[in-house]
Design a protein around this motif. Structure first.
Motif, PDB file in Angstrom:
ATOM      1  N   ASN A  87       0.799  -1.231   0.000  1.00  0.00           N
ATOM      2  CA  ASN A  87       0.000   0.000   0.000  1.00  0.00           C
ATOM      3  C   ASN A  87       0.829   1.276   0.000  1.00  0.00           C
ATOM      4  N   MET A  88       2.043   1.224   0.545  1.00  0.00           N
ATOM      5  CA  MET A  88       2.853   2.438   0.669  1.00  0.00           C
ATOM      6  C   MET A  88       4.155   2.392  -0.120  1.00  0.00           C
ATOM      7  N   GLY A  89       4.468   1.250  -0.726  1.00  0.00           N
ATOM      8  CA  GLY A  89       5.661   1.149  -1.564  1.00  0.00           C
ATOM      9  C   GLY A  89       6.973   1.161  -0.798  1.00  0.00           C
ATOM     10  N   MET A  90       6.970   0.754   0.453  1.00  0.00           N
ATOM     11  CA  MET A  90       8.197   0.729   1.255  1.00  0.00           C
ATOM     12  C   MET A  90       8.934  -0.591   1.086  1.00  0.00           C
ATOM     13  N   THR A  91      10.210  -0.615   1.509  1.00  0.00           N
ATOM     14  CA  THR A  91      10.895  -1.886   1.672  1.00  0.00           C
ATOM     15  C   THR A  91      10.391  -2.531   2.957  1.00  0.00           C
ATOM     16  N   TYR A  92      10.686  -3.818   3.142  1.00  0.00           N
ATOM     17  CA  TYR A  92      10.184  -4.492   4.336  1.00  0.00           C
ATOM     18  C   TYR A  92      10.791  -3.888   5.595  1.00  0.00           C
ATOM     19  N   GLY A  93      12.093  -3.615   5.587  1.00  0.00           N
ATOM     20  CA  GLY A  93      12.749  -3.027   6.758  1.00  0.00           C
ATOM     21  C   GLY A  93      12.162  -1.670   7.115  1.00  0.00           C
ATOM     22  N   GLU A  94      11.880  -0.838   6.104  1.00  0.00           N
ATOM     23  CA  GLU A  94      11.265   0.464   6.353  1.00  0.00           C
ATOM     24  C   GLU A  94       9.855   0.301   6.916  1.00  0.00           C
ATOM     25  N   GLY A  95       9.114  -0.668   6.358  1.00  0.00           N
ATOM     26  CA  GLY A  95       7.757  -0.900   6.833  1.00  0.00           C
ATOM     27  C   GLY A  95       7.724  -1.392   8.272  1.00  0.00           C
ATOM     28  N   LEU A  96       8.651  -2.307   8.612  1.00  0.00           N
ATOM     29  CA  LEU A  96       8.712  -2.813   9.980  1.00  0.00           C
ATOM     30  C   LEU A  96       9.106  -1.700  10.942  1.00  0.00           C
ATOM     31  N   SER A  97      10.023  -0.846  10.516  1.00  0.00           N
ATOM     32  CA  SER A  97      10.441   0.278  11.353  1.00  0.00           C
ATOM     33  C   SER A  97       9.288   1.251  11.574  1.00  0.00           C
ATOM     34  N   LEU A  98       8.529   1.586  10.505  1.00  0.00           N
ATOM     35  CA  LEU A  98       7.399   2.499  10.647  1.00  0.00           C
ATOM     36  C   LEU A  98       6.291   1.876  11.482  1.00  0.00           C
ATOM     37  N   SER A  99       6.061   0.577  11.294  1.00  0.00           N
ATOM     38  CA  SER A  99       5.049  -0.113  12.087  1.00  0.00           C
ATOM     39  C   SER A  99       5.388  -0.035  13.573  1.00  0.00           C
TER      40      SER A  99
END
Length: 472
Positions: A69-81
């Motif tokens: 949905n946001m076009g992030m990498t997995y590491g970026e997504g986990l960090s934002l989560s």
């Protein structure tokens, strides 16, 4: 004006005293305890599912809401989560007002409310099609699982010789009940990543049903009723003449009273310090799905297979912790289970990264979780409860929950910084490195400065027992 308020309070307390005495004198039936523990075990299953289900679907959640949905990498997504999790902290802090209410109004109302709200949180996640609804459901679940009113029931309805064993056995059965998750992954979800929402529906419905079962058939705990009747039978005039310390010790709940009480007594002070060390090692308990899927590149089918033995390893070590606790003491349990946690997590990392059989990998991470929380529950659940008087027991355990959130939050900040900077293949090694120092620190504090609590009568605990020992 004050006279009228006192008269109203006397009338209100007189009515409650009559009601509490009737509850205390009412017979519970020959098989009530057996039935009660069966209901508590089922409620505990919902609690355990709510505690672990989002962890076991972490990679699915990150991939849907952040990567796709946001076009992030997995590491970026986990960090934002992880960062978004801090938004829910103000809600979580409401625990300081909510949980102490059980020391004033009783255990049963909150057993019912907590179970119903767990079901509601699970149901909202099932309905979620965006990150906002998901966070609402997750926040409700996170708030409710921290109360563990079924644990208070187990401890207060058990005798001093079998308290830890009954607690561990009930939790072990509940953990085995989480086999429902891999079963639903294979049936409803059919190992298709985009259908992960479906798995939340069945435990949500069970939560709703069990809340009504508890409402209709569970009774208030005898330990609470005895303490409450004793308080209500003490005239208001006598209570007002008590010293400040006596009023704090006899207070019927309240986080401020609990904090003052905890800092005034040696045992609880060092238990709080041990919790600070212990919860700094908690990150590994919430990230094993990411390690399996993103670091070890395990397929959905392999993860489902691993999750079949996850509850087995978890339940086994949870039960072992209870047996050790009642046989050798709480301190021996914490030290033994801390060592076991390090060994099991090392085995999990090796199994996942080297491509060993998924069943072995699942058993290893289950063994880690059972060992870690076997020691954690002994510190923050059993020893906190056994070191506080009945009138402040639920309130004092709020301190443990707050420390879990605060220290876990600080540790999360470290990972928010590290996750985008390191290769995802090394996530597991990072979590292992963050786990060991906290376990060592907690074990040392418990061994050196905390008194043993095995075998104490919860109806007679004052919290000052270890202060007296020190004075001698």
């Amino acid at each position: 004006m004050r006279g009228k308020n006192v008269e109203r309070q006397k009338a209100r307390e007189a009515g409650e005293l009559v009601r509490r005495k009737k509850q205390l004198q009412a017979g519970s039936g020959r098989f009530y305890i057996l039935y009660l523990f069966m209901v508590l075990s089922l409620i505990y299953i919902i609690d355990e599912i709510a505690s672990t289900i989002s962890i076991q679907f972490q990679s699915n959640i990150i991939n849907e809401f952040f990567v796709q949905n946001m076009g992030m990498t997995y590491g970026e997504g986990l960090s934002l989560s992880s960062a978004l999790g801090f938004i829910t902290y103000p809600v979580t802090l409401l625990i300081v007002f909510y949980r102490p209410l059980a020391d004033r109004f009783g255990r049963k109302p909150f057993l019912v409310i907590n179970t119903f709200m767990l079901g509601l949180g699970l149901f909202l996640v099932y309905l979620s099609d965006n990150i906002y609804v998901y966070m609402l459901g997750g926040t409700i679940m996170g708030f409710m699982v921290s109360h563990d009113m079924q644990c208070v029931y187990i401890l207060e309805c058990s005798n001093e010789k079998t308290r830890a064993r009954n607690y561990a056995l009930t939790k072990a059965l509940a953990i085995l009940g989480t086999l429902l998750i891999p079963l639903l992954r294979e049936t409803l979800m059919q190992n298709r990543s985009e259908q992960w929402h479906l798995v939340y529906l069945v435990p949500a419905l069970l939560g709703f049903v069990l809340s009504f079962v508890a409402l209709l058939f569970a009774r208030e705990t005898g330990t609470f009723l005895i303490n409450r009747v004793k308080y209500l039978e003490t005239p208001i005039e006598v209570r007002e003449k008590q010293t400040r310390e006596e009023r704090n010790s006899n207070a019927q709940g309240g986080i401020l009273h609990a904090v003052k009480f905890a800092f005034r007594h040696r045992q609880l002070r060092f238990l709080m310090l041990a919790c600070c060390f212990y919860y700094s090692a908690s990150l590994a308990t919430a990230t094993y799905n990411t390690v399996m899927k993103e670091s070890a590149l395990m397929k959905e089918e392999a993860i489902t297979m691993a999750l079949y033995l996850y509850p087995v390893g978890n339940a086994l070590m949870t039960f072992v912790a209870g047996i050790v606790s009642d046989r050798f003491g709480r301190k021996a349990t914490i030290i033994t289970m801390s060592c076991s946690a390090v060994a099991y997590y090392s085995l999990f990392i090796a199994g996942a990264m080297l491509g060993w059989a998924p069943l072995l990998t699942g058993f290893a991470i289950g063994g880690f979780m059972g060992s870690y929380w076997g020691a954690g529950d002994t510190i923050g659940g059993i020893m906190f409860s056994e070191s506080a008087p009945t009138n402040l027991r639920s309130s004092v355990t709020v301190i443990n929950t707050l420390l879990n959130g605060i220290i876990g939050g600080l540790a999360t900040i470290v990972t928010i910084i590290l996750l985008p900077l390191i290769p995802k293949e090394t996530f597991g090694y990072m979590y292992l490195g963050l786990t060991i120092p906290g376990l060592i620190g907690a074990a040392f504090v418990i061994w050196k400065y905390v008194g043993e609590t095995r075998g104490l009568d919860l109806k007679k605990v004052t919290g000052a027992e270890w202060d007296i020992v020190k004075a001698k």
